[in-house]
Design a protein around this motif. Sequence first.
Motif, mmCIF file in Angstrom:
data_model
loop_
_atom_site.group_PDB
_atom_site.id
_atom_site.type_symbol
_atom_site.label_atom_id
_atom_site.label_comp_id
_atom_site.label_asym_id
_atom_site.label_seq_id
_atom_site.Cartn_x
_atom_site.Cartn_y
_atom_site.Cartn_z
ATOM 1 N N MET A 30 -16.915 5.998 -83.338
ATOM 2 C CA MET A 30 -16.789 7.383 -83.804
ATOM 3 C C MET A 30 -17.266 8.363 -82.743
ATOM 4 O O MET A 30 -17.297 9.569 -82.972
ATOM 5 N N GLY A 31 -17.704 7.832 -81.616
ATOM 6 C CA GLY A 31 -18.155 8.710 -80.551
ATOM 7 C C GLY A 31 -19.627 9.072 -80.634
ATOM 8 O O GLY A 31 -20.053 10.068 -80.067
ATOM 9 N N ASN B 196 -9.843 2.102 -77.412
ATOM 10 C CA ASN B 196 -10.846 3.174 -77.497
ATOM 11 C C ASN B 196 -12.015 2.936 -76.541
ATOM 12 O O ASN B 196 -13.066 3.556 -76.655
ATOM 13 N N LEU C 127 -14.127 0.645 -76.251
ATOM 14 C CA LEU C 127 -15.343 -0.076 -76.632
ATOM 15 C C LEU C 127 -15.507 -1.247 -75.680
ATOM 16 O O LEU C 127 -16.606 -1.698 -75.401
ATOM 17 N N ARG D 56 -16.550 10.205 -75.666
ATOM 18 C CA ARG D 56 -17.061 10.233 -77.037
ATOM 19 C C ARG D 56 -16.281 11.216 -77.898
ATOM 20 O O ARG D 56 -16.003 10.949 -79.060
ATOM 21 N N ARG E 261 -13.002 9.741 -78.850
ATOM 22 C CA ARG E 261 -13.115 8.718 -79.897
ATOM 23 C C ARG E 261 -13.074 9.315 -81.297
ATOM 24 O O ARG E 261 -12.796 8.620 -82.265
ATOM 25 N N GLN E 262 -13.378 10.614 -81.394
ATOM 26 C CA GLN E 262 -13.269 11.248 -82.702
ATOM 27 C C GLN E 262 -11.810 11.405 -83.122
ATOM 28 O O GLN E 262 -11.511 11.646 -84.284
ATOM 29 N N MET F 154 -11.493 3.979 -86.183
ATOM 30 C CA MET F 154 -11.327 2.529 -86.237
ATOM 31 C C MET F 154 -11.851 2.001 -87.568
ATOM 32 O O MET F 154 -12.858 2.497 -88.075
ATOM 33 N N ALA G 117 -19.317 10.148 -90.020
ATOM 34 C CA ALA G 117 -18.417 10.396 -88.891
ATOM 35 C C ALA G 117 -18.378 11.883 -88.553
ATOM 36 O O ALA G 117 -18.297 12.267 -87.385
ATOM 37 N N ILE H 125 -21.489 13.028 -86.736
ATOM 38 C CA ILE H 125 -21.365 12.680 -85.317
ATOM 39 C C ILE H 125 -20.469 13.707 -84.614
ATOM 40 O O ILE H 125 -20.722 14.111 -83.486
#
Lengths: 221, 335
Positions: free
Chosen positions: A127-128, B54, B56, B80, B83-84, B88, B108, B111
């Motif tokens: 989710m960052g 993404n 990871l 980052r 990634r929003q 996933m 989420a 974040i």
Amino acid sequence: MALEKMIPLMLDGIRDTMYMTTVSTLFAYLLGLPLAIALVLTSPKGLAPRPLIYRVMDAVVNIFRSIPFLILMILVIPLTRLIAGRAYGSTATIVPLVIAAAPYVARMIESSLLEVDPGVIEAAQSMGASIPEIIFKVIIPEAKTSLIVGATISSGTILGYSAMSGAIGGGGLGQIAISYGYNRYQTDVLLVTVILLIVLMQAIQLIGMYISRKTDKRVRE
Amino acid sequence: MALIELRHLSKTFKGKTQIVEALKDINLEINQGDIYGIIGMSGAGKSTLVRCINFLEKPTGGSVVIDGKDLASLTPKALRSLRQEVSMIFQHFNLLQQRDVRGNIAFAMEIAGMKKADIDKRVDEMLEVVGLTDRQHNYPSQLSGGQQQRVAIARALSTNPKIILCDEATSALDPQTTTSILNLLREINKKMGITIVIITHEMSVVESVCTHVAIIDNGDLVENGTVEDVFSQPKSQAAKKLIFRKAGADMGSLGERMIRIVFEGSASTDPVIASLAMECHVAANIMYADTRDVNGKAFGQMILQLPEDKLQQEKAIYYLQSKGLRVEEVTSGGA
């Protein structure tokens, strides 16, 4: 010993023991928590692997943990004098207690933090989330129950250390047990201190376990 | 331009004693609005592949380009925030056990740095979408697997992503729950236009929801295209193995001549096998038959064991071909 003398003596003892235990546990956590977070982050499998830094911290923790508490207490007398102004009494004892407990606490916290499901951490990463967010919003809250259990065990251990410190000038129930029960052969005083120590330990354990159960959301209702 | 572009992607893991090439020179384009299935046997490298999308997992070679941005060129902060846009969901849901349903969906967005009031409003919307409004104050341990995955989907959707990556998202669920989760994903794709990448080892997942499919075998991308094309004419061994897995298991011991016939579209409604018997007097033994509904069109395949007589065999093949069916030889054991 007469009851009217025994009661104030024991009350003082309980107060000093609780003072040493709580303040030492507090400081041990202030030092141990950052150390544990650093260990978890820098470990080869951590979020920010720094193998060299990790190995150094790991070794330091192990060294301090391998020195028996009574010997450590003697070793750090100069430091104790520097910080507390003297080497005996309850306040002074806090210095070696913290030095002995901090690495122990760090290990307890480290093992709690490592229990957190790596999948949840991966989800946060996806989710960052940044590393501080992962630590403070994911790892620590998810490890909460285990951390509380760890704190219960740790403060119990520190209570035990504080009693041990009575042998070489620490205060509290340990000191009473040694100076009355051992040096002056007053078995009744010795017995009462032992019972009080047991009661204190039980109280810590019961309260700790109650809080950890109450705050754990994983249990099905 | 494709929304997700993988170019010459490779990933090598170096162990103490061995080097594992998890992905080898993968090239793949996924367009906006696709539901792209990536299928392979376990250990084929598909989980590594989805984690490269993404970042990871950082690829050891090649590039990942999402919406025109090469991920390798991004700063950690920019990565980052990207990634929003690429959410996933996982096989084991990966929910925060110490937060309730609302708290998990809100996570989420926390974040992503959204305001508290906006988060609350959005959580309500998301609860509605996944149908868990009445469960909003429950904790994950009080929910079934399917409900937990719905929470994970709500969490994934809450930040308005362009892409949702699903890593074996239905593998821990029973068939009925799997269907409902896949329906939810299809609905999300249709209504919100979100591109979905589905990693799975189950062919049925690809059949029921995907528009496109890529087959990964031993770190190689061996075949990809629309689900209809790949399923009706699988070219690679790995694809055939996945599509006719059940048939392949039965055929090892039989040495006689067998053929596979493929039905496409309308042909599957003709009673060809019955006609074969009646018109040509050839008694074929049906070893395996399976008809599937792929995106509204009927596809089927059958494996027939033909009589020993050569003439009869040729007659049968000729007849089936004249009916517009594709006929392939099936070698023993190697379907």
